[in-house]
Design a protein around this motif. Structure first.
Motif, PDB file in Angstrom:
ATOM      1  N   ASN A 114       0.791  -1.226   0.000  1.00  0.00           N
ATOM      2  CA  ASN A 114       0.000   0.000   0.000  1.00  0.00           C
ATOM      3  C   ASN A 114       0.827   1.281   0.000  1.00  0.00           C
ATOM      4  N   ARG A 115       2.084   1.210   0.435  1.00  0.00           N
ATOM      5  CA  ARG A 115       2.864   2.453   0.497  1.00  0.00           C
ATOM      6  C   ARG A 115       3.029   3.100  -0.873  1.00  0.00           C
ATOM      7  N   ARG A 116       3.016   2.287  -1.907  1.00  0.00           N
ATOM      8  CA  ARG A 116       3.124   2.838  -3.265  1.00  0.00           C
ATOM      9  C   ARG A 116       1.995   3.830  -3.548  1.00  0.00           C
ATOM     10  N   TYR A 117       0.863   3.646  -2.870  1.00  0.00           N
ATOM     11  CA  TYR A 117      -0.324   4.450  -3.155  1.00  0.00           C
ATOM     12  C   TYR A 117      -0.481   5.632  -2.202  1.00  0.00           C
ATOM     13  N   LEU A 147      11.808   3.031   6.722  1.00  0.00           N
ATOM     14  CA  LEU A 147      11.670   2.556   8.100  1.00  0.00           C
ATOM     15  C   LEU A 147      10.211   2.330   8.466  1.00  0.00           C
ATOM     16  N   THR A 148      10.025   1.374   9.375  1.00  0.00           N
ATOM     17  CA  THR A 148       8.725   1.079   9.955  1.00  0.00           C
ATOM     18  C   THR A 148       8.897   0.947  11.461  1.00  0.00           C
ATOM     19  N   ARG A 149       8.245   1.825  12.182  1.00  0.00           N
ATOM     20  CA  ARG A 149       8.217   1.723  13.639  1.00  0.00           C
ATOM     21  C   ARG A 149       6.759   1.610  14.058  1.00  0.00           C
ATOM     22  N   ASP A 150       6.397   0.428  14.481  1.00  0.00           N
ATOM     23  CA  ASP A 150       5.014   0.197  14.887  1.00  0.00           C
ATOM     24  C   ASP A 150       4.729   0.865  16.227  1.00  0.00           C
ATOM     25  N   PRO A 151       3.522   1.394  16.396  1.00  0.00           N
ATOM     26  CA  PRO A 151       3.188   1.994  17.693  1.00  0.00           C
ATOM     27  C   PRO A 151       3.165   0.940  18.783  1.00  0.00           C
ATOM     28  N   GLY A 152       3.585   1.308  19.980  1.00  0.00           N
ATOM     29  CA  GLY A 152       3.628   0.345  21.074  1.00  0.00           C
ATOM     30  C   GLY A 152       3.620   1.007  22.430  1.00  0.00           C
ATOM     31  N   THR A 153       3.735   0.190  23.446  1.00  0.00           N
ATOM     32  CA  THR A 153       3.676   0.669  24.824  1.00  0.00           C
ATOM     33  C   THR A 153       4.947   0.328  25.595  1.00  0.00           C
ATOM     34  N   THR A 169       6.571  -7.439   8.272  1.00  0.00           N
ATOM     35  CA  THR A 169       6.711  -6.014   8.582  1.00  0.00           C
ATOM     36  C   THR A 169       7.620  -5.325   7.570  1.00  0.00           C
ATOM     37  N   LEU A 170       8.881  -5.702   7.556  1.00  0.00           N
ATOM     38  CA  LEU A 170       9.838  -5.043   6.664  1.00  0.00           C
ATOM     39  C   LEU A 170       9.608  -5.356   5.194  1.00  0.00           C
ATOM     40  N   ILE A 171       8.765  -6.320   4.886  1.00  0.00           N
ATOM     41  CA  ILE A 171       8.461  -6.625   3.473  1.00  0.00           C
ATOM     42  C   ILE A 171       7.958  -5.368   2.763  1.00  0.00           C
ATOM     43  N   HIS A 172       7.240  -4.500   3.492  1.00  0.00           N
ATOM     44  CA  HIS A 172       6.796  -3.224   2.921  1.00  0.00           C
ATOM     45  C   HIS A 172       7.989  -2.344   2.569  1.00  0.00           C
ATOM     46  N   ASP A 173       8.955  -2.292   3.475  1.00  0.00           N
ATOM     47  CA  ASP A 173      10.135  -1.459   3.243  1.00  0.00           C
ATOM     48  C   ASP A 173      10.967  -1.997   2.086  1.00  0.00           C
ATOM     49  N   PHE A 174      11.078  -3.314   2.003  1.00  0.00           N
ATOM     50  CA  PHE A 174      11.845  -3.902   0.903  1.00  0.00           C
ATOM     51  C   PHE A 174      11.206  -3.551  -0.440  1.00  0.00           C
ATOM     52  N   ASP A 175       9.881  -3.630  -0.499  1.00  0.00           N
ATOM     53  CA  ASP A 175       9.229  -3.259  -1.760  1.00  0.00           C
ATOM     54  C   ASP A 175       9.413  -1.776  -2.058  1.00  0.00           C
ATOM     55  N   ALA A 176       9.278  -0.928  -1.042  1.00  0.00           N
ATOM     56  CA  ALA A 176       9.445   0.509  -1.264  1.00  0.00           C
ATOM     57  C   ALA A 176      10.838   0.821  -1.803  1.00  0.00           C
ATOM     58  N   LEU A 177      11.863   0.191  -1.233  1.00  0.00           N
ATOM     59  CA  LEU A 177      13.228   0.425  -1.696  1.00  0.00           C
ATOM     60  C   LEU A 177      13.429  -0.097  -3.111  1.00  0.00           C
ATOM     61  N   LEU A 233       3.446  -9.941  -9.547  1.00  0.00           N
ATOM     62  CA  LEU A 233       4.180 -11.132  -9.134  1.00  0.00           C
ATOM     63  C   LEU A 233       5.676 -10.875  -8.973  1.00  0.00           C
ATOM     64  N   ALA A 234       6.279 -10.200  -9.932  1.00  0.00           N
ATOM     65  CA  ALA A 234       7.721  -9.965  -9.862  1.00  0.00           C
ATOM     66  C   ALA A 234       8.079  -9.110  -8.654  1.00  0.00           C
ATOM     67  N   ASP A 235       7.250  -8.127  -8.333  1.00  0.00           N
ATOM     68  CA  ASP A 235       7.506  -7.277  -7.176  1.00  0.00           C
ATOM     69  C   ASP A 235       7.401  -8.076  -5.886  1.00  0.00           C
ATOM     70  N   ALA A 236       6.388  -8.916  -5.802  1.00  0.00           N
ATOM     71  CA  ALA A 236       6.203  -9.738  -4.608  1.00  0.00           C
ATOM     72  C   ALA A 236       7.366 -10.701  -4.427  1.00  0.00           C
TER      73      ALA A 236
END
Length: 361
Positions: A135-138, A163-169, A187-195, A330-333
């Motif tokens: 979704n970050r592409r959009y 970077l991805t920093r999930d909210p936490g306590t 989690t980081l799969i999003h960052d890998f695709d973005a890069l 497919l290739a991106d995934a």
């Protein structure tokens, strides 16, 4: 009173079945039912009927089932959105493709590359449109940054960051139940695709990971990871860094950056609103705590693109044109999953891992 007959040339909306009525599935259901005019939410499938039935009632969906196979067998359903737990994504996508249903699959597309190869085969044989939920592409800022890269604003990419920093306590609920490698494949799969997307045209060559359990150090001996920094080398010489942590006390933090020979572009923001508060204790602002707050528009836009792509394929019209390569296939995934699997191997070996070796090359 006599009404005049009206003939519409508008194609029928895409009839979509949803698999998975959990957190993400519920958001996608509302997008399909309320936010995307060219789509119609026709059915919901989830073994947890206690979640599916109230959602269907809220959205006026007539068909609910515990068995996703009912959606695959329904000739009235054109496509499915897979929002089930990650371990089921590949087998559901394969079954959908074999039934001739177009597929939108939440990330990750699969947990391993051998299984994903079977997805690719089924999609090819089924002749369907398949799309993954990066979704970050959009997101407007990420897409603007990608267009700047395409327009040469940064010149030749040299350093990239995501970077991805999930909210936490400060602690992670049920951390001992989190499967090994989740921080990379989910989690980081999003960052890998973005890069990969920012550095389009250059394949990732090698991966090195520094990772630990810093939020939940007592789980370190179990192999649990809640903090990671990944260095990726690309074939064009660019160096990228991806980082993740599961507990940012200040909220959900997602950012990206491309530095190059002519300049830099950044995407992501630290606050959800532009309102800033100035008081005796200093400066403050609201921060997002949920993915559906930070990426509400992006989640809707990726499904709208999916619907547009499938309608173009079905009706013979023009596919959406976004000005830059956007729709993740497919290739991106496969590329992002290969980096994630290389990360797991790097953690286990303590050394850099060549991505080609993970792909069998």
């Amino acid at each position: 009173m006599t009404y005049l007959p009206v003939t519409s040339a508008r194609p029928e909306p895409l009839r979509v079945g949803l698999i998975g009525a959990g957190w993400m599935g519920s958001f996608h259901a509302k997008s399909l039912a309320q936010r995307i005019p060219d789509a119609s939410l026709a059915a919901i499938a989830d073994p947890a009927l206690e979640s599916a039935q109230p959602l269907a009632a809220e959205l006026g969906v007539a068909h609910v089932t515990a068995d996703p196979g009912d959606l695959f067998a329904d000739p009235e359903i054109d496509a499915v959105v897979i929002a089930a737990p990650a371990r089921f994504h590949a087998q559901l996508a394969i079954a959908a493709a074999r039934a001739g249903k177009h597929v939108f699959c939440e990330k990750p597309a699969s947990l391993d590359l051998d299984e994903f190869a079977r997805v690719e085969q089924a999609v090819g044989e089924g002749g369907i449109h398949w799309q993954v939920g990066f979704n970050r592409r959009y997101a407007a800022d990420f897409l603007a940054a990608r267009r700047d890269v395409a327009d040469g604003v940064v010149g030749t990419p040299q350093l990239l960051r995501s970077l991805t920093r999930d909210p936490g306590t400060g602690s992670i609920r049920n951390a001992d139940r989190v499967p090994h490698g989740t921080i990379f494949v989910e989690t980081l799969i999003h960052d890998f695709d973005a890069l990969n997307w920012f550095n389009s045209g250059a394949e990732p060559v090698s991966v090195y990971v520094a990772a630990d359990a810093l939020v939940e150090p007592e789980l370190r001996g179990m192999g649990f990871i809640d903090t990671a920094v990944v260095t990726i080398r690309y074939e064009n010489g660019a160096i990228a860094a991806a980082e993740a942590n599961y507990s940012a006390l200040y909220g959900y933090d997602v950012r990206g950056e491309v530095f190059g020979s002519r300049g830099m572009v950044q995407a992501g923001r630290a606050t959800e609103t532009a309102a800033l508060r100035f008081g005796a204790k200093g400066l403050s602002a609201e921060t997002p705590r949920l993915n559906i707050e930070l990426f509400a528009d992006a989640y809707t836009a990726e499904l709208a693109d999916f619907v547009g792509q499938v309608r173009a394929k079905r009706d013979g019209g023009e596919a959406p044109d976004h000005g830059v390569p956007l729709t993740p296939g497919l290739a991106d995934a496969r590329r992002a999953l290969a980096v994630a699997r290389a990360c797991i191997e790097s953690v286990e070996s303590g050394e850099a891992v060549r991505v080609a070796a993970i792909l069998g090359g």
